[in-house]
Enzyme design. Structure first.
Site, short mmCIF file in Angstrom:
data_model
loop_
_atom_site.label_atom_id
_atom_site.label_comp_id
_atom_site.label_asym_id
_atom_site.label_seq_id
_atom_site.Cartn_x
_atom_site.Cartn_y
_atom_site.Cartn_z
N SER A 107 -38.51 -46.83 -6.86
CA SER A 107 -37.33 -46.24 -6.68
C SER A 107 -37.40 -44.66 -6.67
O SER A 107 -38.20 -44.20 -7.20
CB SER A 107 -36.35 -46.76 -7.79
OG SER A 107 -34.94 -46.01 -7.76
N TYR B 51 -34.34 -47.23 -16.50
CA TYR B 51 -34.64 -47.58 -15.14
C TYR B 51 -35.56 -46.43 -14.56
O TYR B 51 -36.60 -46.83 -14.04
CB TYR B 51 -33.37 -47.71 -14.12
CG TYR B 51 -33.60 -48.42 -13.18
CD1 TYR B 51 -34.10 -49.71 -12.86
CD2 TYR B 51 -33.45 -47.38 -11.86
CE1 TYR B 51 -34.16 -50.06 -11.48
CE2 TYR B 51 -33.71 -47.90 -10.56
CZ TYR B 51 -34.02 -49.29 -10.23
OH TYR B 51 -34.09 -49.76 -9.41
O1 NJP Z 1 -31.84 -56.54 -7.22
P1 NJP Z 1 -31.32 -58.12 -7.41
P2 NJP Z 1 -32.52 -56.03 -5.79
N1 NJP Z 1 -38.52 -62.31 -14.47
O2 NJP Z 1 -30.72 -57.68 -8.66
C1 NJP Z 1 -35.63 -60.90 -10.54
C2 NJP Z 1 -35.57 -52.18 -6.51
N2 NJP Z 1 -34.66 -51.22 -6.00
O3 NJP Z 1 -32.94 -57.10 -4.98
O4 NJP Z 1 -34.93 -63.87 -12.62
C3 NJP Z 1 -38.76 -62.46 -12.92
O5 NJP Z 1 -30.54 -58.45 -6.08
C4 NJP Z 1 -34.19 -61.57 -10.29
O6 NJP Z 1 -34.42 -62.94 -10.33
P3 NJP Z 1 -34.02 -63.93 -11.68
C5 NJP Z 1 -35.22 -52.92 -7.92
O7 NJP Z 1 -35.30 -52.01 -9.03
C6 NJP Z 1 -33.41 -51.69 -5.54
O8 NJP Z 1 -31.88 -54.87 -5.31
O9 NJP Z 1 -33.78 -65.33 -11.08
N3 NJP Z 1 -37.89 -62.13 -12.09
C7 NJP Z 1 -33.97 -61.15 -8.87
O10 NJP Z 1 -34.48 -62.07 -8.04
C8 NJP Z 1 -36.14 -54.13 -7.89
O11 NJP Z 1 -37.48 -53.80 -8.48
C9 NJP Z 1 -32.66 -50.75 -5.18
O12 NJP Z 1 -32.68 -63.36 -12.38
C10 NJP Z 1 -36.89 -61.14 -12.55
C11 NJP Z 1 -34.51 -59.99 -8.76
O13 NJP Z 1 -35.45 -59.46 -9.85
C12 NJP Z 1 -36.11 -54.53 -6.55
O14 NJP Z 1 -35.86 -53.49 -5.82
C13 NJP Z 1 -33.08 -49.60 -4.75
C14 NJP Z 1 -36.81 -60.77 -13.87
C15 NJP Z 1 -33.53 -58.68 -8.62
O15 NJP Z 1 -32.67 -58.92 -7.62
C16 NJP Z 1 -35.37 -55.66 -6.27
O16 NJP Z 1 -33.92 -55.40 -6.27
C17 NJP Z 1 -34.27 -49.01 -5.46
C18 NJP Z 1 -37.78 -61.39 -14.91
N4 NJP Z 1 -37.53 -60.97 -16.26
C19 NJP Z 1 -35.08 -49.83 -5.94
N5 NJP Z 1 -35.59 -60.02 -14.09
C20 NJP Z 1 -31.39 -51.17 -4.68
N6 NJP Z 1 -30.75 -52.36 -4.73
O17 NJP Z 1 -30.43 -50.09 -4.25
C21 NJP Z 1 -35.25 -59.89 -12.99
O18 NJP Z 1 -34.68 -47.73 -5.26
N7 NJP Z 1 -35.81 -60.56 -12.12
#
Ligand code: NJP
Length: 245
Positions: A139, A152
């Site tokens: 990020s 973060y």
């Molecule tokens: O986020 P979101 P994004 N074990 O909240 C999963 C980075 N990023 O798609 O486990 C396994 O919609 C969770 O699944 P679940 C950001 O930091 C974003 O935006 O079922 N999985 C869900 O599928 C991240 O690294 C922006 O709850 C786990 C997913 O993670 C990546 O992009 C900007 C988990 C999160 O989906 C995807 O984020 C940037 C666990 N313990 C970087 N905990 C932005 N959106 O603006 C969570 O620079 N997940």
């Protein structure tokens, strides 16, 4: 191609978009996250359009679960060719003095240790085959300092450092380890950021909410044979010298 792409955090947002994108291109996709129902419904959708997808429940913070998920992927598809370390979280957003130590540790265990766990689990197969690609989703926060985001920012900076160290160790073994900073993307994470009331509008990439499909395309570029780069938040392609120093 019929490569196998293992995507963490595939239950929604960027990870789900990446799964749809790679599956549409003919790849076998492994969908890993905690919400198994969402993963299964995405797998059904992908298989309904002629793709191949495997849903595996796993909390990336738990090495045993990650290792078991990779084993299931190997059983089904024979190899993991590309790992996309995408699972991440930002909640709860809180200034350090108000933060909960256990919640802070959980973010570190997902954003940083979780990426290490998946890398560690896929490596034996990649080293054996002398080929592989790993993309860590970091990020712009990695180089920023935002109030309420210490967990973060610190873990995303750590993830960039892990990317550099891993690339240095593995490049000569035929394995590329790359990074991507997506910038501000229209997902659930941005909804959570706005709801927190602290830095409600991203200061990293103001005014721009990229669609998830753009990030999926950028991942496709990196995972392709030509991809040997780091994509910054501005989405200008640049070779990050620091990654190969
Ligand atoms: O986020 P979101 P994004 N074990 O909240 C999963 C980075 N990023 O798609 O486990 C396994 O919609 C969770 O699944 P679940 C950001 O930091 C974003 O935006 O079922 N999985 C869900 O599928 C991240 O690294 C922006 O709850 C786990 C997913 O993670 C990546 O992009 C900007 C988990 C999160 O989906 C995807 O984020 C940037 C666990 N313990 C970087 N905990 C932005 N959106 O603006 C969570 O620079 N997940």
């Amino acid at each position: 191609t019929n490569k196998t792409i293992f995507i963490t955090g595939a239950s929604r947002g960027i990870g789900a978009a990446a799964a749809r994108f790679f599956a549409a291109g003919g790849a076998h996709v492994v969908l890993a996250a905690r919400s198994i129902a969402a993963l299964q419904s995405l797998a059904t959708e992908i298989e309904g359009t002629g793709g191949q997808a495997l849903a595996v429940a796993c909390d990336v913070a738990d090495y045993g679960q990650v290792d078991a998920a990779v084993a299931k992927a190997m059983d089904r598809f024979g190899s993991v060719d590309v790992l996309i370390n995408n699972a991440g979280l930002i909640e709860p957003i809180a200034r350090i003095e108000d933060s909960d130590p256990a919640a802070w540790a959980k973010v570190a265990n997902v954003n940083l240790t979780g990426a290490y766990n998946a890398l560690r689990a896929v490596l034996p197969g990649m080293v054996r085959r002398k080929t592989g690609t790993v993309i860590n989703i970091s990020s712009g926060a990695a180089t920023g300092a935002l109030e309420g985001w210490s967990h973060y920012c610190a873990t995303k900076a750590g993830l960039l450092s892990l990317t550099r160290c891993a690339d240095k160790e593995l490049r000569e073994k035929g394995i590329r380890v790359m990074g991507l900073s997506p910038g501000t993307v229209a997902t659930e994470m941005q909804v959570q950021i706005r709801a927190s009331g602290i830095n409600p509008v991203s200061q990293l990439d103001p005014g721009v909410h990229k669609p998830v499909e753009w990030i999926a395309q950028a991942l496709g570029y990196l995972a392709g044979d030509g991809g040997d780069a780091y994509l910054g938040t501005d989405f200008v392609l640049k070779t990050e010298e620091a990654l190969r120093e």
